[in-house]
Scaffold this motif. Structure first.
Motif, PDB file in Angstrom:
ATOM      1  N   HIS A 406      95.948  41.093  -2.030  1.00  0.00           N
ATOM      2  CA  HIS A 406      94.808  40.210  -2.311  1.00  0.00           C
ATOM      3  C   HIS A 406      94.167  39.656  -1.036  1.00  0.00           C
ATOM      4  CE1 HIS A 406      97.560  39.887  -5.905  1.00  0.00           C
ATOM      5  NE2 HIS A 406      96.476  40.450  -6.407  1.00  0.00           N
ATOM      6  N   ASN A 407      93.949  40.517  -0.066  1.00  0.00           N
ATOM      7  CA  ASN A 407      93.250  40.121   1.156  1.00  0.00           C
ATOM      8  C   ASN A 407      91.760  40.413   0.984  1.00  0.00           C
ATOM      9  OD1 ASN A 407      92.294  39.570   3.687  1.00  0.00           O
ATOM     10  ND2 ASN A 407      93.465  41.157   4.745  1.00  0.00           N
ATOM     11  N   ASN A 408      90.976  39.379   0.729  1.00  0.00           N
ATOM     12  CA  ASN A 408      89.528  39.555   0.533  1.00  0.00           C
ATOM     13  C   ASN A 408      88.731  38.919   1.657  1.00  0.00           C
ATOM     14  OD1 ASN A 408      90.250  36.918  -0.455  1.00  0.00           O
ATOM     15  ND2 ASN A 408      88.272  36.785  -1.485  1.00  0.00           N
ATOM     16  N   CYS A 409      89.288  38.971   2.870  1.00  0.00           N
ATOM     17  CA  CYS A 409      88.651  38.317   4.019  1.00  0.00           C
ATOM     18  C   CYS A 409      87.377  39.043   4.451  1.00  0.00           C
ATOM     19  CB  CYS A 409      89.622  38.266   5.190  1.00  0.00           C
ATOM     20  SG  CYS A 409      89.932  39.893   5.937  1.00  0.00           S
ATOM     21  N   ILE A 410      86.564  38.327   5.213  1.00  0.00           N
ATOM     22  CA  ILE A 410      85.372  38.898   5.838  1.00  0.00           C
ATOM     23  C   ILE A 410      85.810  39.881   6.920  1.00  0.00           C
ATOM     24  CG2 ILE A 410      83.400  38.352   7.330  1.00  0.00           C
ATOM     25  CD1 ILE A 410      83.148  35.705   5.751  1.00  0.00           C
ATOM     26  N   GLN A 411      85.249  41.087   6.887  1.00  0.00           N
ATOM     27  CA  GLN A 411      85.593  42.158   7.828  1.00  0.00           C
ATOM     28  C   GLN A 411      84.564  42.205   8.956  1.00  0.00           C
ATOM     29  OE1 GLN A 411      88.211  44.372   7.897  1.00  0.00           O
ATOM     30  NE2 GLN A 411      87.374  45.192   9.798  1.00  0.00           N
ATOM     31  N   THR A 412      85.022  42.553  10.165  1.00  0.00           N
ATOM     32  CA  THR A 412      84.123  42.622  11.325  1.00  0.00           C
ATOM     33  C   THR A 412      84.161  43.996  11.964  1.00  0.00           C
ATOM     34  OG1 THR A 412      84.623  40.288  11.791  1.00  0.00           O
ATOM     35  CG2 THR A 412      83.475  41.534  13.509  1.00  0.00           C
TER      36      THR A 412
END
Length: 427
Positions: A406-412
């Motif tokens: 459940h990692n829904n972080c902002i990607q860069t």
């Protein structure tokens, strides 16, 4: 023709001006040739001088050979054996929202099994009035529905939890697909078996089990089972592929992919959750103190820029650029996606290809003009519940560094002046 345009978007006039300047090297050499005779335009080519394939050359249509790099890919070191492993959807090479079945990711716990329609059986037992067994032909006789839903593995982006790991949107976010499913609502089959025996349904569960050797099984609250869960036998208009659970699978909209049990063989109505391996030791969120948080089924709002990205670099040089990606939410519909070119310092609102749909993927575009400078590309999704996609630091503040799922972080993505991109950590 009006020359009005959205802020930050290149106008048609600007694009044509750029093309006219191409001979001076302003944009890609392929466009620069437009300033002089192009043999692909001025000369008759071989494909215009001979007959092509007949209509029966490929009875089941296949992708053309020039697109043979658009395939699912595995990460060899990720698991000990491919029969209990995963491969990834090439989201960097797709557009729109519907995932072709042949590109949709696979996740197996004991390999994809070979099960004929004629040998298929689905049993409903437990706290029901009449235990039933359905054949495939039986299921086809019930009223059916069509819905587009995304299916995301709970471990999608999991390897990025501790920092930038894999260099490509396919590998960081490719444990997902978005398809149109056809099937029978689970509530229809439960009502056929009768639920009076179960009594008060508010605290009842169903346990669903697959027919493969792993006997993958998950507990689902009755409220969800009677809401939108689908017993599906078609995807994108055709039969399910073997790797996607042919002939019948479960569809659990918005919830983690492990609950979408493939080759589903049994549905048992129970007093309580079964507490199987896949809902205790696996698919739970281990917090900083070592205690695991369970029953986190819904996949929160998430997005990723698919192009430019490490597998989809900018190849045309400066000038008009289409930044695009995907957004989704397991709690509702995507209402807005913002894009940042500077690592989250400033944001621009992207254009949604069409209004977001509940528990389905949404395509977004930001039509812009690239000056050749480095960019730190990010996207941030919002859904109709008001939820805003978090940064990695915000997730770590709640869960620490022990999590996988459940990692829904902002990607860069760091896009360099050459147009090449790489995965970087911006918390």
């Amino acid at each position: 023709m009006s020359d009005k345009k959205t802020p930050g978007a290149p106008s048609r006039r600007a694009f044509l001006s750029g093309a006219a300047a191409a001979s001076a090297g302003a944009i890609a050499a392929g466009t620069a040739r437009a300033a002089s005779p192009d043999p692909l335009i001025t000369q008759v080519q071989p494909w215009a001088q001979e007959l092509g394939d007949g209509v029966d050359a490929t009875p089941y249509g296949l992708p053309i050979e020039y697109e043979n790099d658009v395939i699912r890919r595995n990460v060899e070191w990720l698991t000990a054996d491919t029969v209990s492993s995963i491969n990834f959807t090439p989201i960097h090479a797709l557009d729109g929202t519907i995932t072709p079945q042949g590109c949709a990711f696979e996740r197996h716990h004991s390999g994809a099994i070979d099960l004929k329609k004629q040998d298929y059986r689905l049993m409903i037992n437990g706290l029901v009035d009449t235990p039933l067994v359905f054949s495939y032909a039986d299921l086809e006789r019930f009223p059916r529905e069509n819905h587009v839903y995304f299916c995301e593995c709970a471990a999608n982006t999991g390897m990025e939890w501790a920092g930038a790991q894999l260099n490509g949107a396919q590998f960081t976010h490719g444990m997902i697909h978005n398809m149109e499913y056809t099937g029978v609502p689970l509530r229809t089959l439960l009502e056929e078996a009768g639920l009076d025996t179960a009594g008060d349904l508010k605290d009842k569960w169903v346990f669903v089990e697959g027919a493969d050797a792993s006997s993958n099984g998950r507990s689902i609250p009755m409220e969800k089972a009677l809401d939108d869960v689908l017993v599906a036998f078609k995807a994108n208009g055709e039969a399910l592929r073997k790797e996607h659970g042919y002939p019948v699978r479960l569809v659990v909209p918005g919830w983690e992919g492990n609950m979408w049990v493939k080759w589903i063989r049994r549905i048992e109505v129970t007093e309580a959750p079964v507490e199987s391996r896949e809902e205790t030791s696996k698919y739970t969120d281990v917090l900083e103190n070592g205690i695991a948080r369970k029953w986190t089924w819904a996949m929160d709002a998430k997005s990723v820029v698919t192009s430019p990205s490490p597998q989809a670099p900018i190849t045309h040089g400066k000038g008009p650029l289409v930044i695009t990606g995907l957004a989704w939410s397991g709690r509702g519909a995507i209402t807005r996606v913002d894009v940042s070119k500077d690592g989250g310092k400033t944001w621009e609102t992207a254009r949604l290809a069409k209004p977001g749909e509940k528990m389905a993927m949404t395509r977004f575009y930001l039509d812009t003009d690239w000056d050749g400078e480095e960019m730190m590309l990010q996207s941030r999704a919002m859904d109709d519940t008001g939820y805003v996609q978090p940064t990695k630091a915000q997730l770590r503040e709640v869960r620490g560094l022990n999590s996988i799922y459940h990692n829904n972080c902002i990607q860069t993505w760091l896009v360099r002046s050459t147009g090449e991109a790489e995965n970087v950590e911006v918390s």
